[in-house]
Design an enzyme around this catalytic site. Structure first.
Site, PDB file in Angstrom:
ATOM      1  CG  ASN A  22      -2.165  -0.844   0.966  1.00  0.00           C
ATOM      2  OD1 ASN A  22      -3.052  -0.469   0.205  1.00  0.00           O
ATOM      3  ND2 ASN A  22      -2.210  -2.009   1.589  1.00  0.00           N
ATOM      4  CG  HIS A 117      -9.713  -3.374   8.660  1.00  0.00           C
ATOM      5  ND1 HIS A 117      -8.865  -3.901   9.616  1.00  0.00           N
ATOM      6  CD2 HIS A 117     -10.763  -4.229   8.576  1.00  0.00           C
ATOM      7  CE1 HIS A 117      -9.389  -5.015  10.088  1.00  0.00           C
ATOM      8  NE2 HIS A 117     -10.543  -5.240   9.473  1.00  0.00           N
TER       9      HIS A 117
HETATM   10  C1  GRF Z   1      -3.226  -4.684   4.144  1.00  0.00           C
HETATM   11  O1  GRF Z   1      -4.024  -5.796   3.881  1.00  0.00           O
HETATM   12  C2  GRF Z   1      -3.977  -3.672   4.960  1.00  0.00           C
HETATM   13  O2  GRF Z   1      -5.348  -3.672   4.722  1.00  0.00           O
HETATM   14  C3  GRF Z   1      -3.705  -4.103   6.373  1.00  0.00           C
HETATM   15  O3  GRF Z   1      -2.379  -4.585   6.355  1.00  0.00           O
HETATM   16  C4  GRF Z   1      -2.055  -5.037   5.045  1.00  0.00           C
HETATM   17  C5  GRF Z   1      -0.797  -4.332   4.648  1.00  0.00           C
HETATM   18  O4  GRF Z   1      -0.295  -4.804   3.431  1.00  0.00           O
HETATM   19  N1  GRF Z   1      -3.929  -3.042   7.299  1.00  0.00           N
HETATM   20  P1  GRF Z   1       0.932  -4.076   2.762  1.00  0.00           P
HETATM   21  O5  GRF Z   1       2.076  -4.062   3.786  1.00  0.00           O
HETATM   22  O6  GRF Z   1       0.512  -2.703   2.381  1.00  0.00           O
HETATM   23  O7  GRF Z   1       1.287  -4.914   1.568  1.00  0.00           O
END
Ligand code: GRF
Length: 208
Positions: A22, A117
């Protein structure tokens, strides 16, 4: 934001504990202009998180924040507040950050901290609802739809005002892994859009 008559971009700190996919989506959106803000700082409670490497590759300052490194919780909070101030951070985006944000920082950034989330809230949120636990809970509940939710962060896990939710269909035969992969793709589309809207003042949030 207006500085000397010129528009200046908001500065965002992204907090990560893991892969940081993300974070990468936010970095890419900032570079393409889809997100009208700069990712100016990445903070992690794990030095080895891949998100820290992604930040370094993108030339973004990083700060490893380990609360236990400080003699008192107050000093830890001050250190975190200081690094945010030094980088003139306006907004905070949590992206897979598995730790609570200290109260002084929550107060300073009221309605300016968001989290993503990987499921509908409040149904599939709260303490312990992270990683594959979330997708397992969604599948056990037998619901037809999941998908990421972006919300304001307050002092309770997954509790603040919901800003947006993007539905992702649960398909027959889904495993926690297959569902997580589809939801993660949706997260990458949703997060920058919502953060951009927040920074543009397009959400009407309660001020205490
Ligand atoms: C994601 O699924 C987000 O929704 C949750 O933690 C995960 C993080 O994934 N809070 P990344 O580290 O961004 O790949």
């Amino acid at each position: 934001m207006c500085e000397n008559g010129k528009e200046s971009r908001a500065k965002v700190a992204v907090f990560v504990s893991g892969s940081g996919s993300n974070l990468q989506a936010l970095i890419d959106a900032s570079a393409s202009g889809a997100l009208s803000a700069d990712i100016s700082l990445v903070i992690s409670n794990r030095r080895k998180a891949f998100g820290v490497e992604r930040a370094a590759t993108a030339g973004i300052d990083t700060f490893v924040f380990k609360r236990k490194k400080y003699p008192t919780p107050e000093e830890a909070d001050l250190a975190l507040a200081r690094v945010l101030r030094e980088h003139e951070i306006d907004y905070i985006a949590l992206a897979g950050y598995l730790s609570l944000i200290p109260l002084p920082v929550l107060k300073r950034y009221q309605n300016k901290i968001v989290n993503i989330h990987p499921a509908p809230l409040p149904q599939f949120g709260g303490k312990g609802m992270y990683g594959s636990n979330v997708h397992e809970a969604v599948l056990s509940a037998g619901v037809e739809s999941s998908g990421p939710t972006v919300h304001i962060v307050d002092e309770i896990y997954d509790n603040g005002a919901v800003l947006a939710h993007q539905p992702v269909e649960v398909i027959s035969g889904d495993t926690p892994e297959s569902l997580a992969a589809r939801v993660l793709k949706a997260e990458h589309q949703l997060y920058a859009k919502v953060l951009d809207k927040l920074i543009r003042g397009e959400y009407h949030l309660n001020h205490e």
